[in-house]
Design an enzyme around this catalytic site. Structure first.
Site, PDB file in Angstrom:
ATOM      1  N   GLU A 157       0.819  -0.996  -0.061  1.00  0.00           N
ATOM      2  CA  GLU A 157      -0.037   0.105   0.090  1.00  0.00           C
ATOM      3  C   GLU A 157       0.956   1.226   0.043  1.00  0.00           C
ATOM      4  O   GLU A 157       2.099   1.250   0.266  1.00  0.00           O
ATOM      5  CB  GLU A 157      -0.866   0.006   1.263  1.00  0.00           C
ATOM      6  CG  GLU A 157      -1.899  -1.119   1.339  1.00  0.00           C
ATOM      7  CD  GLU A 157      -2.252  -1.435   2.838  1.00  0.00           C
ATOM      8  OE1 GLU A 157      -1.890  -0.728   3.521  1.00  0.00           O
ATOM      9  OE2 GLU A 157      -2.874  -2.542   3.070  1.00  0.00           O
TER      10      GLU A 157
ATOM     11  N   LYS B   1       2.398   4.451   1.718  1.00  0.00           N
ATOM     12  CA  LYS B   1       2.921   5.006   2.900  1.00  0.00           C
ATOM     13  C   LYS B   1       2.577   6.319   2.869  1.00  0.00           C
ATOM     14  O   LYS B   1       3.284   7.337   2.351  1.00  0.00           O
ATOM     15  CB  LYS B   1       4.093   4.621   3.376  1.00  0.00           C
ATOM     16  CG  LYS B   1       4.544   5.064   4.739  1.00  0.00           C
ATOM     17  CD  LYS B   1       5.776   4.467   5.126  1.00  0.00           C
ATOM     18  CE  LYS B   1       6.410   4.737   6.502  1.00  0.00           C
ATOM     19  NZ  LYS B   1       5.565   5.950   7.364  1.00  0.00           N
TER      20      LYS B   1
ATOM     21  N   ARG C 127      -1.503   8.970  12.286  1.00  0.00           N
ATOM     22  CA  ARG C 127      -2.005   7.754  12.268  1.00  0.00           C
ATOM     23  C   ARG C 127      -3.301   7.959  13.107  1.00  0.00           C
ATOM     24  O   ARG C 127      -3.602   8.770  14.095  1.00  0.00           O
ATOM     25  CB  ARG C 127      -1.347   6.877  13.518  1.00  0.00           C
ATOM     26  CG  ARG C 127      -1.783   5.369  13.410  1.00  0.00           C
ATOM     27  CD  ARG C 127      -1.533   4.390  12.216  1.00  0.00           C
ATOM     28  NE  ARG C 127      -1.747   3.034  12.510  1.00  0.00           N
ATOM     29  CZ  ARG C 127      -0.827   2.183  12.589  1.00  0.00           C
ATOM     30  NH1 ARG C 127       0.382   2.395  12.889  1.00  0.00           N
ATOM     31  NH2 ARG C 127      -1.319   0.723  12.960  1.00  0.00           N
TER      32      ARG C 127
ATOM     33  N   ARG D 190      -2.360   8.302  17.621  1.00  0.00           N
ATOM     34  CA  ARG D 190      -1.320   7.358  17.804  1.00  0.00           C
ATOM     35  C   ARG D 190      -0.939   7.020  19.340  1.00  0.00           C
ATOM     36  O   ARG D 190      -0.595   6.012  19.638  1.00  0.00           O
ATOM     37  CB  ARG D 190      -0.055   7.589  17.129  1.00  0.00           C
ATOM     38  CG  ARG D 190       0.918   6.567  17.005  1.00  0.00           C
ATOM     39  CD  ARG D 190       1.901   7.205  16.224  1.00  0.00           C
ATOM     40  NE  ARG D 190       3.116   6.217  16.026  1.00  0.00           N
ATOM     41  CZ  ARG D 190       3.532   5.747  14.875  1.00  0.00           C
ATOM     42  NH1 ARG D 190       3.358   6.147  13.762  1.00  0.00           N
ATOM     43  NH2 ARG D 190       4.458   4.790  14.801  1.00  0.00           N
TER      44      ARG D 190
ATOM     45  N   GLU E 182      -4.541   6.457   8.372  1.00  0.00           N
ATOM     46  CA  GLU E 182      -3.572   7.361   8.560  1.00  0.00           C
ATOM     47  C   GLU E 182      -4.314   8.510   7.699  1.00  0.00           C
ATOM     48  O   GLU E 182      -4.994   8.354   6.732  1.00  0.00           O
ATOM     49  CB  GLU E 182      -2.297   7.079   7.555  1.00  0.00           C
ATOM     50  CG  GLU E 182      -1.408   8.223   7.636  1.00  0.00           C
ATOM     51  CD  GLU E 182      -0.316   8.143   8.596  1.00  0.00           C
ATOM     52  OE1 GLU E 182      -0.373   7.132   9.598  1.00  0.00           O
ATOM     53  OE2 GLU E 182       0.892   8.972   8.876  1.00  0.00           O
TER      54      GLU E 182
ATOM     55  N   PHE F  52      -6.596   1.545   6.308  1.00  0.00           N
ATOM     56  CA  PHE F  52      -5.852   0.362   5.829  1.00  0.00           C
ATOM     57  C   PHE F  52      -5.937  -0.980   6.576  1.00  0.00           C
ATOM     58  O   PHE F  52      -5.328  -2.117   6.361  1.00  0.00           O
ATOM     59  CB  PHE F  52      -4.417   0.361   5.666  1.00  0.00           C
ATOM     60  CG  PHE F  52      -3.606   1.184   6.668  1.00  0.00           C
ATOM     61  CD1 PHE F  52      -3.567   0.858   7.829  1.00  0.00           C
ATOM     62  CD2 PHE F  52      -3.372   2.676   6.475  1.00  0.00           C
ATOM     63  CE1 PHE F  52      -2.776   1.274   8.892  1.00  0.00           C
ATOM     64  CE2 PHE F  52      -2.673   3.315   7.556  1.00  0.00           C
ATOM     65  CZ  PHE F  52      -2.566   2.628   8.670  1.00  0.00           C
TER      66      PHE F  52
ATOM     67  N   ARG G 274       6.254  -3.898  16.828  1.00  0.00           N
ATOM     68  CA  ARG G 274       7.096  -3.390  15.423  1.00  0.00           C
ATOM     69  C   ARG G 274       7.696  -4.902  15.006  1.00  0.00           C
ATOM     70  O   ARG G 274       8.879  -4.888  15.499  1.00  0.00           O
ATOM     71  CB  ARG G 274       8.039  -2.367  16.169  1.00  0.00           C
ATOM     72  CG  ARG G 274       8.805  -1.540  14.720  1.00  0.00           C
ATOM     73  CD  ARG G 274       9.794  -0.775  15.512  1.00  0.00           C
ATOM     74  NE  ARG G 274       9.076   0.250  16.107  1.00  0.00           N
ATOM     75  CZ  ARG G 274       8.620   1.328  15.501  1.00  0.00           C
ATOM     76  NH1 ARG G 274       8.485   1.482  13.963  1.00  0.00           N
ATOM     77  NH2 ARG G 274       8.180   2.270  16.380  1.00  0.00           N
TER      78      ARG G 274
ATOM     79  N   LYS H 255       8.425  -1.004   6.183  1.00  0.00           N
ATOM     80  CA  LYS H 255       8.139   0.402   5.433  1.00  0.00           C
ATOM     81  C   LYS H 255       9.438   0.551   4.539  1.00  0.00           C
ATOM     82  O   LYS H 255      10.447   0.336   4.723  1.00  0.00           O
ATOM     83  CB  LYS H 255       8.114   1.551   6.510  1.00  0.00           C
ATOM     84  CG  LYS H 255       9.184   1.509   7.685  1.00  0.00           C
ATOM     85  CD  LYS H 255       8.855   2.571   8.664  1.00  0.00           C
ATOM     86  CE  LYS H 255       9.821   2.263   9.766  1.00  0.00           C
ATOM     87  NZ  LYS H 255       9.523   3.321  10.805  1.00  0.00           N
TER      88      LYS H 255
HETATM   89  P1  AMP Z   1       7.006   5.235  10.857  1.00  0.00           P
HETATM   90  O1  AMP Z   1       6.278   6.068  11.482  1.00  0.00           O
HETATM   91  O2  AMP Z   1       7.950   5.756   9.975  1.00  0.00           O
HETATM   92  O3  AMP Z   1       7.848   4.096  11.989  1.00  0.00           O
HETATM   93  O4  AMP Z   1       6.134   4.379   9.925  1.00  0.00           O
HETATM   94  C1  AMP Z   1       5.094   3.607  10.360  1.00  0.00           C
HETATM   95  C2  AMP Z   1       3.921   4.460  10.077  1.00  0.00           C
HETATM   96  O5  AMP Z   1       3.573   4.734   8.786  1.00  0.00           O
HETATM   97  C3  AMP Z   1       2.486   3.672  10.713  1.00  0.00           C
HETATM   98  O6  AMP Z   1       2.545   4.067  12.278  1.00  0.00           O
HETATM   99  C4  AMP Z   1       1.465   4.697  10.037  1.00  0.00           C
HETATM  100  O7  AMP Z   1       1.142   5.857  10.771  1.00  0.00           O
HETATM  101  C5  AMP Z   1       2.086   5.201   8.755  1.00  0.00           C
HETATM  102  N1  AMP Z   1       1.339   4.648   7.558  1.00  0.00           N
HETATM  103  C6  AMP Z   1       1.264   5.339   6.390  1.00  0.00           C
HETATM  104  N2  AMP Z   1       0.749   4.587   5.489  1.00  0.00           N
HETATM  105  C7  AMP Z   1       0.475   3.455   6.174  1.00  0.00           C
HETATM  106  C8  AMP Z   1      -0.069   2.102   5.686  1.00  0.00           C
HETATM  107  N3  AMP Z   1      -0.523   1.873   4.414  1.00  0.00           N
HETATM  108  N4  AMP Z   1      -0.046   0.895   6.284  1.00  0.00           N
HETATM  109  C9  AMP Z   1       0.260   1.306   7.508  1.00  0.00           C
HETATM  110  N5  AMP Z   1       0.927   2.303   8.116  1.00  0.00           N
HETATM  111  C10 AMP Z   1       0.943   3.277   7.363  1.00  0.00           C
END
Ligand code: AMP
Length: 546
Positions: free
Chosen positions: A244, A246, A251, A266, A295, A334, A405, A411
Site C-alpha cells: 500500500e 505509505k 495515524r 497514535r 492514516e 488500511f 514493531r 516500510k
Molecule cells: P514510521 O512512522 O516511519 O515508523 O512508519 C510507520 C507509520 O506509517 C505507521 O505507524 C502509520 O502511521 C504510517 N502509515 C502510512 N501509511 C500506512 C499504511 N498503508 N499502512 C500502515 N501504516 C501506514
C-alpha cells in the site's frame, strides 16, 4: 500491600541482573495480592499509573514534585532543585533529602499501595483554576507520609521514569508463571484489552477468561507498527505480499457504535473534536459498528501536504472551523480491528482486508498483492511520484499485533536512514541561542524499556523550532549541571543520519554519524522509539558489516 513492600520489590528487581530471576520475584508476589491490589501493582511495576487506553493523567510535572518535597523537608525549592540536579537521578535525590527529614517527622503514617493509587487517581480528576494547589496539597501529604525509599518510587512513578529494569514482556511472563496460564493467552488478552493490570486479574481466573477477552469499542488498542526493510528481502522471505502507499500523515483509530464515534491518535489520546470533518467522512463510510485503523493526510488539490499540516489540525483546540477550510484532511483506511461484536486481531491480514473492503465503502487505501519485485518497485515509484512517503509491505498471513514493531509490516521509503529517538537531555545554546537548548541528547531503548543514550543532535533545527522545543522541554527538566540538563523523557525526535558506528561514547554502544534533526514526532510516545536490537540490526545491514 503496604507501599513499602512495593518499594522493596522494586529495589530487589533493580538489583537483579538476571531476566528469569526478575520474573520469579514478580511471579511469587502476584498470587498473594487481593483483586483490588493486583492490577494496581502490575501497572505500577510497568511504571504506569493508569491503563494505556485510559485518558486519565496526573498532570504533575517535575516542578510540582520539587515544591512538595521542598515543603516536606523544610527547605526552599531552589536548594532542593540544586540537590536533585547534582545527582541526575531525581528519585534517589528525593530519597536522600527525605532521609534527613525523618528524624524530625513525628506524624508519618504508613502508606498502603491502594491509598497511593487513590491519591494519584484523585489528582488526575482535579481540574479548574486551583487545581495545581490541590494537587500540591495531596503531593505534600504523600511525601510527608512516605519513608525515603517509598519517596524514591513515588517520585519516579509520578515523573514517569520508574525504570527498574523489568520490561513489559517479562511482566507478562511473570503473570503467566504466577497463575499457571499460557503466555500466549496472556499476550492475546493484553493485546485486546490494552491493560496488563486487568489481564493479571483475568489470569487469576484462568486460561479461559484470558482467551475470552475481546477488543472493546471506545477502548483503543495499541497501533501495530512497522520496521524498515527492502522489497527484495521481503519478497525473498515471504513470496506474495500486499503493498500500500505509505501516507505521510497522522495515524488514527476510529471507533464507531451506531451513530456515535471517537477517533484516537497514535498515542491513544482522543482527538475527535479537533477533526470533525474526518469523523463525518468516516461515519459516512460504513453502517457497521467498527474499529478501523488508518492514516489521515492533509491534501491540497489532490496532492498530499507535509505531515506538519496534519499535526497542526490534530493539536488544535480552538478555531477548528477556520482551519478546516485552510487544511483539508482525508483519511486512508488500511486495517480493521473489530466488526459488529467480532474481534478481528487474530484473523490473517488477507481476511481482514476482505472484510474491510466488504463493509467500508469509502477511503479504503488501495492495495496491490504480488510476488513480483519489479511490479512492487514500480508501485513504489508511483507512490513517490504521487507525493507519498513510500510504500508499506504487509504479510498476508499476519495477525494484527497491537504495539508490536515486527516483520509483518515493512516500510520502504527513500531516506531509509532516519530513526526515532527520545530526547533525554540537552546542552544550552551559545550566542543568540544562549537562552534555548542548542544540542539535544537522544536515546534508544532496551528491551526492558531502559533508555540508552546513542547520539547528540544540534544541526537541522530552525530558530523557530528551537523556541518551540524550549517551551515544550523547560518544564520537563529533572536535573541540571553546569551547562547541561536532563529531561523527563516524553519528547520524540525523528533524526536523519549517514551511518551507525560502534562507539564507546554512548551507553548504547553505538553512535550516529552526521545526525540531523528532521522533525518533532509529537504523535509518538517514547515507547515507540527505536530499540537497541533494531539499531544493532541496522548496523549489521549497513554494507560491509554483515
Ligand atoms: P514510521 O512512522 O516511519 O515508523 O512508519 C510507520 C507509520 O506509517 C505507521 O505507524 C502509520 O502511521 C504510517 N502509515 C502510512 N501509511 C500506512 C499504511 N498503508 N499502512 C500502515 N501504516 C501506514
Amino acid at each position: 500491600m503496604q507501599f513499602n513492600e512495593f518499594s522493596e520489590i522494586c529495589e530487589k528487581i533493580e538489583k537483579t541482573s538476571g531476566r528469569l530471576d526478575s520474573i520469579d520475584i514478580v511471579a511469587e508476589v502476584l498470587p498473594k495480592l487481593s483483586n483490588e491490589e493486583l492490577p494496581v501493582f502490575v501497572r505500577f511495576l510497568m511504571g504506569r499509573i493508569f491503563p494505556d487506553y485510559s485518558p486519565e493523567k496526573t498532570g504533575i510535572g517535575p516542578n510540582l514534585v520539587y515544591e512538595a518535597v521542598a515543603y516536606v523537608v523544610g527547605k526552599d525549592k531552589e536548594s532542593v532543585i540544586k540537590k536533585i540536579n547534582s545527582g541526575g537521578d531525581a528519585g534517589r535525590a528525593i530519597e536522600n533529602l527525605l532521609s534527613k527529614k525523618e528524624q524530625t517527622s513525628f506524624f508519618s503514617e504508613s502508606l498502603d499501595l491502594l491509598e497511593v493509587y487513590r491519591d494519584f487517581y484523585y489528582i488526575s480528576g482535579v481540574g479548574g483554576n486551583s487545581s495545581q494547589k490541590e494537587k500540591l496539597k495531596v503531593l505534600k501529604r504523600l511525601f510527608s507520609d512516605a519513608n525515603p525509599k517509598e519517596a524514591r518510587y513515588i517520585s519516579r512513578l509520578i515523573l514517569g521514569e520508574l525504570r527498574i529494569g523489568i520490561g513489559e514482556g517479562n511482566i507478562r511472563e511473570a503473570v503467566a508463571k504466577a497463575f499457571l496460564v499460557p503466555t500466549n493467552s496472556v499476550e492475546h488478552a493484553y493485546q485486546a484489552s490494552n491493560d496488563l493490570g486487568e489481564v493479571a486479574l483475568l489470569a487469576k481466573e484462568g486460561e479461559g477468561a484470558l482467551n475470552d477477552v475481546r477488543v472493546e469499542l471506545f477502548r483503543p488498542v495499541k497501533m501495530m507498527l512497522a520496521k524498515q526493510g527492502t522489497i527484495a528481502d521481503i519478497i525473498g522471505e515471504q513470496g506474495k505480499i500486499a503493498a500500500e502507499y505509505k501516507y505521510d500523515g497522522t495515524r488514527f483509530q476510529f471507533h464507531k457504535k451506531d451513530g456515535k464515534c471517537r477517533i484516537y491518535s497514535r498515542k491513544l489520546e482522543e482527538v475527535t473534536d479537533a477533526i470533525p470533518d474526518v469523523s463525518d467522512m468516516l461515519l459516512s463510510s460504513t453502517e457497521h459498528d467498527i474499529i478501523l485503523d488508518g492514516e489521515v493526510i492533509a491534501v491540497d488539490n489532490g496532492k498530499p501536504l507535509p505531515f506538519q499540516y496534519v499535526l497542526r489540525r490534530f493539536r488544535r483546540k480552538h478555531d477548528i472551523a477556520d482551519h478546516m477550510e485552510s487544511i483539508r484532511l482525508v483519511p486512508n483506511i488500511f486495517d480493521i480491528i473489530y466488526l459488529d461484536g467480532e474481534t478481528l486481531i487474530d484473523e490473517p491480514f488477507s481476511k481482514r482486508r476482505e472484510i474491510l473492503e466488504s463493509c467500508v465503502s469509502k477511503y479504503v487505501a488501495p492495495q496491490i498483492v504480488s510476488g513480483d519485485i519489479e511490479y512492487i518497485e514500480s508501485f513504489y515509484r508511483s507512490a513517490l511520484n504521487d507525493g507519498h512517503e513510500g510504500i508499506m509491505i504487509k504479510s498476508l498471513s499476519a495477525h494484527y499485533t497491537p504495539g508490536v514493531r515486527g516483520k509483518e509490516w515493512i516500510k520502504i521509503k527513500p531516506a531509509v536512514d532516519t530513526i526515532d529517538l527520545a530526547v533525554i537531555g540537552a546542552e544550552w545554546g551559545e550566542g543568540k541561542r544562549a537562552h534555548h537548548f542548542g544540542t539535544f541528547l537522544l536515546a534508544c531503548r532496551s528491551e526492558n524499556g531502559d533508555l540508552l543514550p546513542v547520539s547528540k543532535v544540534a544541526t537541522g533545527i530552525s530558530d523557530e523550532m528551537l523556541a518551540l522545543l524550549y517551551s515544550l522541554l523547560k518544564d520537563r527538566i529533572i536535573s541540571e549541571s553546569k551547562n547541561s540538563v536532563k529531561f523527563e523523557p516524553e519528547i520524540v525526535f525523528e533524526v536523519g543520519y549517514a551511518e551507525i558506528q560502534k562507539s564507546p561514547t554512548y551507553d548504547a554502544g553505538y553512535a550516529l554519524r552526521f545526525p540531523r534533526f528532521l522533525r518533532l514526532r509529537d504523535d509518538k510516545g517514547i515507547d515507540e522509539i527505536e530499540t537497541i536490537s533494531s539499531i544493532e540490526e541496522r548496523f549489521k545491514n549497513q554494507s560491509g558489516n554483515r
